[in-house]
Design a protein around this motif. Sequence first.
Motif, PDB file in Angstrom:
ATOM      1  N   GLU A 165      47.130  38.751  16.136  1.00 36.34           N
ATOM      2  CA  GLU A 165      46.057  37.693  16.093  1.00 36.34           C
ATOM      3  C   GLU A 165      46.066  37.869  17.609  1.00 36.34           C
ATOM      4  N   VAL A 166      46.608  38.553  18.663  1.00 37.49           N
ATOM      5  CA  VAL A 166      46.758  38.838  20.010  1.00 37.49           C
ATOM      6  C   VAL A 166      45.406  39.625  20.299  1.00 37.49           C
ATOM      7  N   ARG A 167      44.630  39.216  21.263  1.00 35.47           N
ATOM      8  CA  ARG A 167      43.280  39.958  21.587  1.00 35.47           C
ATOM      9  C   ARG A 167      43.391  40.559  22.771  1.00 35.47           C
ATOM     10  N   ARG A 168      42.603  41.676  23.105  1.00 35.46           N
ATOM     11  CA  ARG A 168      42.497  42.384  24.131  1.00 35.46           C
ATOM     12  C   ARG A 168      42.006  41.606  25.444  1.00 35.46           C
ATOM     13  N   TYR A 169      41.343  40.512  25.409  1.00 34.97           N
ATOM     14  CA  TYR A 169      40.739  39.471  26.405  1.00 34.97           C
ATOM     15  C   TYR A 169      41.977  38.813  27.092  1.00 34.97           C
ATOM     16  N   SER A 170      42.880  38.632  26.540  1.00 37.63           N
ATOM     17  CA  SER A 170      44.141  37.850  27.115  1.00 37.63           C
ATOM     18  C   SER A 170      44.968  38.947  27.680  1.00 37.63           C
ATOM     19  N   HIS A 171      45.139  40.190  27.283  1.00 36.42           N
ATOM     20  CA  HIS A 171      45.927  41.322  27.899  1.00 36.42           C
ATOM     21  C   HIS A 171      45.085  41.496  29.047  1.00 36.42           C
ATOM     22  N   THR A 172      43.946  41.686  29.203  1.00 32.40           N
ATOM     23  CA  THR A 172      43.224  41.963  30.554  1.00 32.40           C
ATOM     24  C   THR A 172      43.595  40.962  31.521  1.00 32.40           C
ATOM     25  N   LEU A 173      43.550  39.758  31.058  1.00 31.14           N
ATOM     26  CA  LEU A 173      43.869  38.585  32.047  1.00 31.14           C
ATOM     27  C   LEU A 173      45.203  38.635  32.626  1.00 31.14           C
ATOM     28  N   GLY A 174      45.981  39.345  31.797  1.00 30.41           N
ATOM     29  CA  GLY A 174      47.544  39.478  32.265  1.00 30.41           C
ATOM     30  C   GLY A 174      47.443  40.616  33.061  1.00 30.41           C
ATOM     31  N   VAL A 175      46.892  41.624  33.033  1.00 25.30           N
ATOM     32  CA  VAL A 175      46.448  42.810  33.977  1.00 25.30           C
ATOM     33  C   VAL A 175      46.094  42.479  35.327  1.00 25.30           C
ATOM     34  N   VAL A 176      45.234  41.347  35.214  1.00 23.81           N
ATOM     35  CA  VAL A 176      44.676  40.974  36.532  1.00 23.81           C
ATOM     36  C   VAL A 176      45.714  40.053  37.393  1.00 23.81           C
ATOM     37  N   ARG A 177      46.452  39.420  36.520  1.00 22.10           N
ATOM     38  CA  ARG A 177      47.628  38.808  37.102  1.00 22.10           C
ATOM     39  C   ARG A 177      48.626  39.681  37.838  1.00 22.10           C
ATOM     40  N   LEU A 178      48.814  40.686  37.381  1.00 22.05           N
ATOM     41  CA  LEU A 178      49.904  41.795  37.804  1.00 22.05           C
ATOM     42  C   LEU A 178      49.142  42.352  39.220  1.00 22.05           C
ATOM     43  N   GLU A 179      47.937  42.637  39.053  1.00 21.41           N
ATOM     44  CA  GLU A 179      47.085  43.033  40.212  1.00 21.41           C
ATOM     45  C   GLU A 179      47.183  42.110  41.466  1.00 21.41           C
ATOM     46  N   CYS A 180      47.068  40.760  41.077  1.00 20.81           N
ATOM     47  CA  CYS A 180      46.956  39.708  42.353  1.00 20.81           C
ATOM     48  C   CYS A 180      48.178  39.638  42.664  1.00 20.81           C
ATOM     49  N   LEU A 181      49.273  39.700  42.098  1.00 17.25           N
ATOM     50  CA  LEU A 181      50.950  39.852  42.446  1.00 17.25           C
ATOM     51  C   LEU A 181      51.076  40.993  43.512  1.00 17.25           C
ATOM     52  N   TRP A 182      50.537  42.317  42.994  1.00 12.87           N
ATOM     53  CA  TRP A 182      50.745  43.452  43.679  1.00 12.87           C
ATOM     54  C   TRP A 182      49.831  43.405  45.202  1.00 12.87           C
ATOM     55  N   GLU A 183      48.955  42.677  45.114  1.00 20.34           N
ATOM     56  CA  GLU A 183      47.888  42.593  46.532  1.00 20.34           C
ATOM     57  C   GLU A 183      48.849  42.066  47.673  1.00 20.34           C
ATOM     58  N   ARG A 184      49.807  41.076  47.008  1.00 25.27           N
ATOM     59  CA  ARG A 184      50.344  40.396  48.236  1.00 25.27           C
ATOM     60  C   ARG A 184      51.497  41.259  48.917  1.00 25.27           C
ATOM     61  N   ARG A 185      51.635  42.202  48.389  1.00 29.09           N
ATOM     62  CA  ARG A 185      52.740  43.088  49.188  1.00 29.09           C
ATOM     63  C   ARG A 185      52.257  43.170  50.674  1.00 29.09           C
ATOM     64  N   PRO A 186      53.279  42.946  51.494  1.00 33.51           N
ATOM     65  CA  PRO A 186      52.914  43.100  52.936  1.00 33.51           C
ATOM     66  C   PRO A 186      52.527  44.516  53.315  1.00 33.51           C
ATOM     67  N   GLU A 187      53.054  45.571  52.633  1.00 33.52           N
ATOM     68  CA  GLU A 187      52.555  46.974  53.008  1.00 33.52           C
ATOM     69  C   GLU A 187      51.290  47.387  52.429  1.00 33.52           C
ATOM     70  N   ASN A 188      50.694  46.495  51.715  1.00 34.04           N
ATOM     71  CA  ASN A 188      49.133  46.635  51.348  1.00 34.04           C
ATOM     72  C   ASN A 188      48.280  47.100  52.402  1.00 34.04           C
ATOM     73  N   GLU A 189      47.631  48.226  52.392  1.00 30.25           N
ATOM     74  CA  GLU A 189      46.760  48.661  53.359  1.00 30.25           C
ATOM     75  C   GLU A 189      45.207  48.910  53.029  1.00 30.25           C
ATOM     76  N   TYR A 190      45.081  48.490  51.634  1.00 31.47           N
ATOM     77  CA  TYR A 190      43.706  48.526  51.209  1.00 31.47           C
ATOM     78  C   TYR A 190      42.842  47.331  51.676  1.00 31.47           C
ATOM     79  N   SER A 191      41.417  47.595  51.883  1.00 32.58           N
ATOM     80  CA  SER A 191      40.525  46.547  52.266  1.00 32.58           C
ATOM     81  C   SER A 191      40.012  45.715  51.287  1.00 32.58           C
ATOM     82  N   ARG A 192      39.797  44.498  51.605  1.00 38.73           N
ATOM     83  CA  ARG A 192      39.365  43.489  50.682  1.00 38.73           C
ATOM     84  C   ARG A 192      38.312  43.965  49.770  1.00 38.73           C
ATOM     85  N   GLY A 193      37.327  44.832  50.373  1.00 39.90           N
ATOM     86  CA  GLY A 193      36.360  45.418  49.394  1.00 39.90           C
ATOM     87  C   GLY A 193      36.962  46.217  48.255  1.00 39.90           C
ATOM     88  N   GLN A 194      38.086  47.026  48.643  1.00 43.50           N
ATOM     89  CA  GLN A 194      38.729  47.909  47.784  1.00 43.50           C
ATOM     90  C   GLN A 194      39.279  47.164  46.640  1.00 43.50           C
TER      91      GLN A 194
END
Length: 443
Positions: free
Chosen positions: A61-90
Amino acid sequence: MSAGDDQPDSWALAVLVFDPLYGRFVLPPAAAALVATPEFRRLSQIRLLNTISPTLATLGEVRRYSHTLGVVRLECLWERRPENEYSRGQLDALQAAIILHDIGTPPFGHLFEYILKEAKGWDHESVITDILHGRHVAENRGHQIYAGNTLKIIEVLDGAGIDLMLVGSIIERRHPLSSLILGSLDFDNIDNVVRMALFLGLGNYASLAKDLAASISVNSRGDLVCDEGNVDLIEEWAGVRKSVYEVLVFDELTVSAQAVLTKAIKIALRNDVLSADDWALTDEELLRRLLGSRETKDLIKLHYLGRLPAPVLTVQLNASFREIWSEGTDNFLEEINRIASQHGVGKPLCYVFQENGAFGKEVEFVDPKTGSIWRHGKRTRSTVVYVFDQNKCRVSRSGVLAILNELLIWLGCDMGLVQHAHLLGHKYDAGKQISIEYEIDGD
């Protein structure tokens, strides 16, 4: 905000998400607007498991919608890395690509996708590009894709100031950041593994997912970057992943449901009940279509939504499908049906899973400190053959062993290739054990 407006546009509002894995987290404004589009909302009606299952009912009964929200959460955490050199637009484009990279998923996911690819040459990644440009069907952008609503993605991307071309290049694997959602170990498969593990009752690995997502990155060439000192995280992820797929591949009633649905979809495609354009249906819409067709009604009503075909034989051969068979899967299954019929299976339904990296995969990294390449794991390849009976008659153990023996002879394989088998619900893990059992039963 539009000139003269007192309230911000809808894309400018963040939303709070409640998730069983990661708890409460905030979706940034642009992401919140994208997940509200009809193109993405359709994924709330597409199962992550690719079938309805009586034994893996919660995961079913788990849907792909909730899975993708979880992937977004992991990306948001990854963004916080101090060594992240990508621009806000990227980073905004990467987040949009994460949200959009599954919008071309057809009903029942990979199950229908692989059938469409084999029968029609259909490709869900090409469909995503078409959706982004309003060309996914012959009609224009006014086409209703979900619940009577028309396409909104381009409008939202424009309103949020996100570069559509950059999003497209990430989704189409033309940008280094592609490896973070379409790589051998990425945010998508990290969440996929731990989410399935949670709903299979294997444990909550949210901390593993967060730590792993924070430990990987990509360089300008798109190579995955990870300190070799994090090998324990990779090892744990690989172990959880293997445990998940061992359940999915060897849960016979779940596979029985997949076998019935596969047969029904193939019949529907041959009889023009379904076409490649029907990728945009939801799971329930596809089932209604199959129930409404004379050719597939009984199959779905009696054997998919009703009593599933009984498991007779499951055997995993330690060889890729192409190593044992050079023709198409339909010819392969036709011969197994013939063998099963000769040995007491009243109405056989056969299925084959071409395992390629499900139980193990090789992941390559660049160590950021030394610049050296290091690898973990080894890709597994095997062929899993299933025999089910749509009738209620009982098949003898000697009959099942005879099916296995004749199958191996036909394929030119010996018992040493048998890595795993279920015979009428009895599990065997080695070809030698099955061989001994066959001799005893034969006596």
